[in-house]
Design an enzyme around this catalytic site. Structure first.
Site, short mmCIF file in Angstrom:
data_model
loop_
_atom_site.label_atom_id
_atom_site.label_comp_id
_atom_site.label_asym_id
_atom_site.label_seq_id
_atom_site.Cartn_x
_atom_site.Cartn_y
_atom_site.Cartn_z
N VAL A 267 4.03 -13.30 1.59
CA VAL A 267 4.11 -13.04 3.04
C VAL A 267 2.94 -13.67 3.78
CG1 VAL A 267 5.44 -10.90 2.82
CG2 VAL A 267 2.92 -10.80 2.82
N LYS B 173 -0.62 -13.56 2.75
CA LYS B 173 -1.91 -12.85 2.72
C LYS B 173 -3.08 -13.83 2.70
CE LYS B 173 -1.10 -10.40 -1.01
NZ LYS B 173 0.29 -10.85 -1.27
N VAL C 218 -3.12 -17.04 3.76
CA VAL C 218 -3.20 -17.73 5.06
C VAL C 218 -3.93 -16.85 6.08
CG1 VAL C 218 -1.83 -18.56 7.01
CG2 VAL C 218 -1.16 -19.15 4.69
N LYS D 50 -10.85 -12.01 -4.25
CA LYS D 50 -9.50 -11.92 -4.82
C LYS D 50 -9.66 -11.32 -6.22
CE LYS D 50 -5.01 -13.19 -5.01
NZ LYS D 50 -3.97 -12.74 -4.08
N SER E 177 -2.74 -13.88 -10.28
CA SER E 177 -1.81 -14.41 -11.27
C SER E 177 -1.29 -15.76 -10.78
CB SER E 177 -0.63 -13.46 -11.47
OG SER E 177 -1.06 -12.22 -11.98
N GLU F 110 -8.48 -9.66 -0.75
CA GLU F 110 -7.04 -9.95 -0.71
C GLU F 110 -6.35 -9.33 -1.91
OE1 GLU F 110 -3.93 -13.56 -1.33
OE2 GLU F 110 -5.84 -14.10 -0.41
N GLY F 111 -5.30 -8.58 -1.63
CA GLY F 111 -4.53 -7.95 -2.70
C GLY F 111 -3.66 -8.93 -3.44
N ALA F 112 -2.85 -8.40 -4.34
CA ALA F 112 -1.89 -9.19 -5.12
C ALA F 112 -0.52 -8.58 -4.93
CB ALA F 112 -2.28 -9.20 -6.60
N GLY F 113 0.46 -9.40 -4.53
CA GLY F 113 1.79 -8.85 -4.32
C GLY F 113 1.82 -7.82 -3.21
#
Length: 225
Positions: free
Chosen positions: A14, A16, A18, A38, A42, A116-119
């Site tokens: 989505v 994140k 950017v 981060k 993955s 920044e998260g993942a997924g």
């Protein structure tokens, strides 16, 4: 401004990274010492320096504080799959203590850490824990990235409900246009403005290129004050 924020997405892909880079570039322009983090990535490439994730590299480059790659991304996995699958395949365990130490180290070097998260919000890191479990442990304020497309209103509201159920605060949100054209874009933005907690930080236009420094101009950092 808090000394750390967690950037969550309503889903994977989505934008994140950017949006995180846009915030980091805006912080540079405002002379704020902000660094990207981060914790788990993955989908990485094998290089002479080891595994390198393109999103983490962009965060490192956009940071106004000089840090090493390992400081930005302590857990890099080769395959672009859920972290719990990637970790199991590489016979590794994601330790929250490592994530927390990395965050503490970056806080000591900066005014603010943008994580920044993942997924999506409930991405699993093992069979019993989620990355959101660590965010809850750290009591991090959340910035929500909404990828504006068909279905995003449902995803946004469900993500908000999950974040609030974890007792965390959404301090702001970003609408990221992930498609070149989006039907009913204005109507969806109006709905989000009426139903999402926190203030709108930005509307990021569709931008297919990697040259996105100008996106900082869309960011309203005063929302985070």
């Amino acid at each position: 401004m808090h000394n750390a924020y967690f950037v969550a997405g309503t889903d994977t892909d989505v934008g994140k990274t950017v949006c995180s880079c846009a915030i980091l570039h805006a912080a540079q322009q405002a002379s704020i010492a902000m660094v990207g983090y981060k914790p788990i990535a993955s989908g990485s490439d094998n290089t002479s320096q080891g595994l390198r994730n393109s999103d983490a590299l962009l965060l490192q480059q956009a940071s106004s504080v000089s840090v090493t790659y390992d400081e930005v991304n302590p857990y890099a996995f080769y395959r672009p799959v859920s972290p719990h699958i990637a970790a199991a395949e590489e016979h590794k365990t994601i330790e929250f203590s490592v994530l927390s130490q990395g965050l503490a180290d970056l806080k000591a070097k900066s005014e603010c850490v943008l994580i920044e998260g993942a997924g999506g919000w409930r991405v699993p890191v093992n069979n019993s824990d989620y990355l959101s479990s660590w965010v809850k442990q750290e009591q991090l304020p959340v910035i929500l990235v909404v990828g504006v497309k068909l279905g995003c209103l449902n995803h946004a509201l469900l993500t908000v409900e999950a974040i609030q159920a974890d007792g965390l605060t959404i301090v702001g949100w970003i609408a990221n246009q992930v498609q070149s054209t989006t039907d009913n874009y204005t109507v969806m933005i109006t709905w989000l403005e009426q139903h999402l907690p926190g203030k709108k930080i930005a509307e990021i236009p569709y931008c297919p290129t990697n040259k996105r420094d100008f996106l900082a101009d869309y960011i309203d950092l005063t929302v985070l004050n």
